[in-house]
Scaffold this motif. Structure first.
Motif, short mmCIF file in Angstrom:
data_model
loop_
_atom_site.label_atom_id
_atom_site.label_comp_id
_atom_site.label_asym_id
_atom_site.label_seq_id
_atom_site.Cartn_x
_atom_site.Cartn_y
_atom_site.Cartn_z
N ARG A 1 0.83 -1.20 0.00
CA ARG A 1 0.00 0.00 0.00
C ARG A 1 0.87 1.26 0.00
O ARG A 1 0.56 2.25 -0.67
CB ARG A 1 -0.93 -0.01 1.21
CG ARG A 1 -1.96 1.11 1.20
CD ARG A 1 -2.92 1.00 2.37
NE ARG A 1 -3.93 2.05 2.31
CZ ARG A 1 -5.09 1.95 1.67
NH1 ARG A 1 -5.39 0.82 1.05
NH2 ARG A 1 -5.95 2.95 1.65
N VAL A 2 1.97 1.22 0.74
CA VAL A 2 2.89 2.36 0.79
C VAL A 2 3.49 2.63 -0.59
O VAL A 2 3.50 3.77 -1.07
CB VAL A 2 4.01 2.11 1.83
CG1 VAL A 2 5.14 3.12 1.65
CG2 VAL A 2 3.45 2.19 3.23
N THR A 3 3.99 1.59 -1.25
CA THR A 3 4.62 1.80 -2.56
C THR A 3 3.60 2.25 -3.61
O THR A 3 3.92 3.08 -4.47
CB THR A 3 5.33 0.53 -3.03
OG1 THR A 3 4.40 -0.57 -3.06
CG2 THR A 3 6.48 0.17 -2.08
N ALA A 4 2.38 1.72 -3.53
CA ALA A 4 1.35 2.13 -4.49
C ALA A 4 1.03 3.62 -4.34
O ALA A 4 0.84 4.34 -5.33
CB ALA A 4 0.09 1.29 -4.28
N TYR A 5 1.00 4.10 -3.11
CA TYR A 5 0.72 5.52 -2.87
C TYR A 5 1.89 6.40 -3.32
O TYR A 5 1.70 7.42 -3.98
CB TYR A 5 0.44 5.74 -1.39
CG TYR A 5 0.22 7.19 -1.01
CD1 TYR A 5 -0.99 7.83 -1.26
CD2 TYR A 5 1.25 7.93 -0.41
CE1 TYR A 5 -1.18 9.16 -0.92
CE2 TYR A 5 1.07 9.26 -0.08
CZ TYR A 5 -0.14 9.87 -0.33
OH TYR A 5 -0.33 11.20 0.00
N LEU A 6 3.11 5.98 -2.96
CA LEU A 6 4.28 6.80 -3.29
C LEU A 6 4.54 6.87 -4.80
O LEU A 6 5.06 7.87 -5.30
CB LEU A 6 5.51 6.25 -2.58
CG LEU A 6 5.55 6.44 -1.06
CD1 LEU A 6 6.79 5.78 -0.47
CD2 LEU A 6 5.52 7.92 -0.69
N GLU A 7 4.21 5.81 -5.53
CA GLU A 7 4.39 5.84 -6.98
C GLU A 7 3.57 6.96 -7.61
O GLU A 7 3.98 7.54 -8.63
CB GLU A 7 4.00 4.50 -7.58
CG GLU A 7 5.05 3.41 -7.34
CD GLU A 7 4.56 2.04 -7.75
OE1 GLU A 7 3.37 1.91 -8.10
OE2 GLU A 7 5.37 1.08 -7.71
N LYS A 8 2.45 7.31 -7.01
CA LYS A 8 1.60 8.40 -7.52
C LYS A 8 2.06 9.75 -7.00
O LYS A 8 2.02 10.75 -7.71
CB LYS A 8 0.15 8.15 -7.14
CG LYS A 8 -0.45 6.88 -7.73
CD LYS A 8 -1.88 6.69 -7.25
CE LYS A 8 -2.49 5.41 -7.82
NZ LYS A 8 -3.88 5.19 -7.31
N GLN A 9 2.49 9.80 -5.73
CA GLN A 9 2.80 11.07 -5.09
C GLN A 9 4.26 11.51 -5.25
O GLN A 9 4.57 12.67 -5.05
CB GLN A 9 2.48 10.97 -3.59
CG GLN A 9 1.03 10.66 -3.28
CD GLN A 9 0.09 11.76 -3.74
OE1 GLN A 9 0.44 12.94 -3.74
NE2 GLN A 9 -1.12 11.39 -4.15
N TRP A 10 5.15 10.59 -5.59
CA TRP A 10 6.57 10.94 -5.75
C TRP A 10 7.05 10.40 -7.09
O TRP A 10 7.80 9.43 -7.17
CB TRP A 10 7.39 10.35 -4.60
CG TRP A 10 8.76 10.94 -4.46
CD1 TRP A 10 9.29 11.97 -5.19
CD2 TRP A 10 9.77 10.53 -3.54
NE1 TRP A 10 10.57 12.23 -4.78
CE2 TRP A 10 10.90 11.37 -3.76
CE3 TRP A 10 9.85 9.55 -2.56
CZ2 TRP A 10 12.07 11.25 -3.04
CZ3 TRP A 10 11.02 9.43 -1.83
CH2 TRP A 10 12.11 10.27 -2.05
N PRO A 11 6.64 11.03 -8.19
CA PRO A 11 7.02 10.56 -9.52
C PRO A 11 8.53 10.67 -9.74
O PRO A 11 9.20 11.53 -9.18
CB PRO A 11 6.25 11.50 -10.46
CG PRO A 11 5.99 12.72 -9.64
CD PRO A 11 5.81 12.24 -8.24
N GLY A 12 9.03 9.77 -10.54
CA GLY A 12 10.46 9.78 -10.83
C GLY A 12 11.28 8.88 -9.94
O GLY A 12 12.48 8.70 -10.17
N VAL A 13 10.64 8.30 -8.92
CA VAL A 13 11.33 7.37 -8.03
C VAL A 13 10.79 5.97 -8.27
O VAL A 13 9.58 5.74 -8.27
CB VAL A 13 11.15 7.75 -6.55
CG1 VAL A 13 11.81 6.72 -5.64
CG2 VAL A 13 11.74 9.13 -6.29
N ARG A 14 11.70 5.04 -8.49
CA ARG A 14 11.30 3.65 -8.72
C ARG A 14 11.25 2.90 -7.39
O ARG A 14 12.18 2.98 -6.59
CB ARG A 14 12.31 2.98 -9.66
CG ARG A 14 11.99 1.53 -10.01
CD ARG A 14 13.08 0.98 -10.92
NE ARG A 14 12.90 -0.43 -11.18
CZ ARG A 14 13.76 -1.19 -11.84
NH1 ARG A 14 14.87 -0.63 -12.30
NH2 ARG A 14 13.54 -2.47 -12.04
N HIS A 15 10.17 2.19 -7.15
CA HIS A 15 9.98 1.47 -5.90
C HIS A 15 9.97 -0.04 -6.16
O HIS A 15 9.20 -0.53 -6.98
CB HIS A 15 8.66 1.87 -5.22
CG HIS A 15 8.61 3.33 -4.90
ND1 HIS A 15 9.10 3.86 -3.72
CD2 HIS A 15 8.14 4.39 -5.61
CE1 HIS A 15 8.92 5.17 -3.71
NE2 HIS A 15 8.35 5.52 -4.85
#
Length: 308
Positions: free
Chosen positions: A71-85
């Motif tokens: 859930r954390v990575t799914a949220y961050l992929e939208k909110q912090w573009p340009g970072v690969r999780h």
């Protein structure tokens, strides 16, 4: 063969006198570099975060398959573009070793303690009900319990007839950690390092290979909520446990944790975290801690203070 050159006394005296001044001139650039007003080195650019996870639920799909971490990575992929999780499964002990070693990794849902803060940067993401004692229903009558039905853990740990199964390298919160650390060396407790969130330990209980463990209700749900297992509160460990995201205490870790906090330090970030926790709690637990949850998520909706 080198010849010794004798300088006249006046010249030699002048050179000796100039030595302290020469030393000051040579040391000046270094002093400027180390002065409090010196320009700090630029922060590392975070382009990828490897997330260490053991909250894996094979029976679930999508982001839920890796529990809180997914859930954390799914949220961050939208909110912090340009970072690969990327999510890599590693048990609790191995995860903490990698963070202590300063590797470029982070872990979600990690209990925050003063000792751990020496090696990691944290942001608070979850205020969770404490772990309980997980036992088979047919073992309940053998547990030492107080009038309120809470398990007296020190007495249980001292009972050689009941076998405990705990996860090596894991923190269960300050109160429980202290009780567990105080157990005798001949206690009937075995430490395991499973790759999952503890589902295999719960399977051991269900099969009668161990008698009890310490876990959160969430682990029961992720393990398929076995009918034969039940969670019992532990005396002296009823406080909510602070957990969060941890990254190594390095320049990279500071840049990573600040980027993560920027994504979560807003109302929508707090709402996402709240929804992620509430789905794992019973209605009774939600009602009991409602005021505490409200206060925590109001604070989480703002940026955190993260000191280097």
């Amino acid at each position: 063969m080198l010849l010794t050159v004798k300088l006249p006394v006046p010249i030699r005296s002048c050179l000796v006198a100039l030595l302290p001044l020469t030393a000051l001139i040579l040391a000046a650039p270094q002093a400027r570099a180390q002065s409090p007003g010196a320009t700090p080195a630029p922060a590392p650019v975070v382009t990828r975060i490897t997330w260490l996870a053991s909250d894996h639920a094979p029976q679930m799909t999508g982001a839920d398959a890796s529990g809180v971490t997914g859930r954390v990575t799914a949220y961050l992929e939208k909110q912090w573009p340009g970072v690969r999780h990327e999510v890599v499964f590693a048990n609790a002990k191995r995860s903490w070793q990698m963070i202590e070693n300063g590797e470029e990794v982070c872990r979600a849902n990690m209990v925050r303690t003063p000792d751990r803060e020496k090696a990691a940067y944290f942001i608070n993401t979850q205020l969770t009900p404490p772990p309980g004692l997980i036992v088979r229903r047919d073992t309940l009558k053998r547990l030492p319990r107080n009038a309120a039905g809470e398990v007296q853990l020190p007495r249980l740990l001292a009972d050689p007839s009941l076998r405990g199964a705990l996860i090596d390298g894991r923190s269960y919160g300050p109160a429980l950690d202290e009780m567990l650390a105080a157990r005798s060396v001949d206690s009937a407790v075995t430490l395991y390092s499973p790759k999952d969130f503890g589902a295999r330990v719960l399977q051991m209980l269900n099969l009668g290979r161990a008698d009890y463990s310490v876990e959160m209700d969430m682990a029961l749900i992720m393990a398929g909520n076995p009918e034969n297992l039940v969670s019992v509160p532990i005396q002296g460990a009823s406080d909510l446990v602070m957990a969060g995201i941890a990254c190594p205490r390095t320049p990279w870790g500071l840049a990573a944790i600040r980027g993560i906090d920027k994504a979560y330090g807003r109302p929508e970030g707090a709402a996402n975290l709240r929804q992620g926790l509430m789905r794992w709690l019973t209605p009774e637990t939600k009602a009991h801690y409602a005021a505490r949850f409200d206060a925590f998520y109001r604070e989480r909706a703002k940026p955190s203070r993260i000191d280097p």
